[in-house]
Write an enzyme that holds these catalytic residues in place. Sequence first.
Site, PDB file in Angstrom:
ATOM      1  N   ARG A 181      70.270  39.231   0.447  1.00  0.00           N
ATOM      2  CA  ARG A 181      69.859  38.857   1.806  1.00  0.00           C
ATOM      3  C   ARG A 181      70.977  39.063   2.828  1.00  0.00           C
ATOM      4  NH1 ARG A 181      65.220  35.010   2.364  1.00  0.00           N
ATOM      5  NH2 ARG A 181      66.212  34.442   4.304  1.00  0.00           N
ATOM      6  N   LYS A 182      72.170  39.365   2.369  1.00  0.00           N
ATOM      7  CA  LYS A 182      73.298  39.599   3.270  1.00  0.00           C
ATOM      8  C   LYS A 182      73.383  41.075   3.623  1.00  0.00           C
ATOM      9  CE  LYS A 182      74.237  35.257   2.643  1.00  0.00           C
ATOM     10  NZ  LYS A 182      73.175  34.890   1.681  1.00  0.00           N
ATOM     11  N   LEU A 183      74.159  41.407   4.667  1.00  0.00           N
ATOM     12  CA  LEU A 183      74.285  42.813   5.048  1.00  0.00           C
ATOM     13  C   LEU A 183      74.940  43.608   3.928  1.00  0.00           C
ATOM     14  CD1 LEU A 183      74.091  41.278   7.882  1.00  0.00           C
ATOM     15  CD2 LEU A 183      75.268  43.275   8.813  1.00  0.00           C
TER      16      LEU A 183
END
Length: 380
Positions: A181-183
């Site tokens: 879910r993080k970049l």
Amino acid sequence: MSRINVMQPWFGEEETAAVAEVLASGWVAQGPRVAAFERAFAAHQEADHAVAVSSCTAGLHLALLVAGVGAGDDVVLPSFSFIATANAATYLGARPVFADVDPVTGNVTAETVAEVLTRDTRAVVVVDQGGVPVDLDPVRRLCDPQGIVVVEDAACAAGSTYRGRPAGAGAEIAAWSFHPRKLLTTGEGGMVTTSRPEWAERVARLREHAMSVSAAERHASVLAPAEQYPEVGFNYRMTDLQAAVGLVQLGRLDEMVARRRALAEGYAKALEEVDGLRLVADPPHGTTNFQSCWVEVEEEFPLSRDELLVHLARADISARRGIMAAHRQPAYRYRYGGGLPLPGTERLTDQTLILPLHHQLSESDQARVVEALCRAGRAR
């Protein structure tokens, strides 16, 4: 219509090639790629030291441990965060003390932290919620003279900036997430950055069962030296497979941030005429990477937050409720025990949702989301 996902990692052929190279090398556990990723991440984030770990939760656990937190200590932290923030303190036998957040940024402030400090406070955990950089300097001015360590939970913050520098650069110790879910993602994985070499050395030892001799040192020796275990450690290692992906992803980070900021600007312009929807924005002290593009559904909007989520789902648009409130969860409800009210936390938890935003989101997909929001604004 095809479904519009709320989030989606961005991978290319480079990540595939990097993993294949590691597989061909035969060294797939923690090794040279992990070391290279640590050096590259430290340089990008302007950190003195970086130590890769298996998750941000593991990183927070070790950060609090090396900062001296133990059983009976209080750790001030926001309830408005993923449950791992509170869990890390609980693992050490410490008591989470929940601070409220600014309802505009979703982050704790020096004022909300000061309200709940106790004589047993050993550490304060500040969170860059959704990628919005916390205003760190005032919190450190409050805590440093009292010997209270400030740990930055920078899980969402890779690519955000604070006062002209990368988020986390001014922290004594910080923990990062590379969850999908993080970049920047490695599947699972995390990092600890710190300005203190002795903390970095201890984190590196503790992640590997606290062995006195590292795996790399043992591998380099024909007759491996006997290791010792001076304290109880953990298996919090990152693999070279993950680090190889991380190195490629780190090279993409600036492009990812630019794309997400452009998409967020598109949402902001399109929603200017929609009463009752407030989109998260840059704070005065920095820039956000828009890891989460959340919107507050205010009272004048025709639908409630949950009704709007249903409305979007019917249009095959995946959105999510905003950040949870840990003090409401069964695991912490009895621990919370009725501290100070948390009106900012509860307002944002009840009234925010996360809009679709990722690198591959097309203009037509974003237009579909905007049109659905505008229709909802005319629902009644």
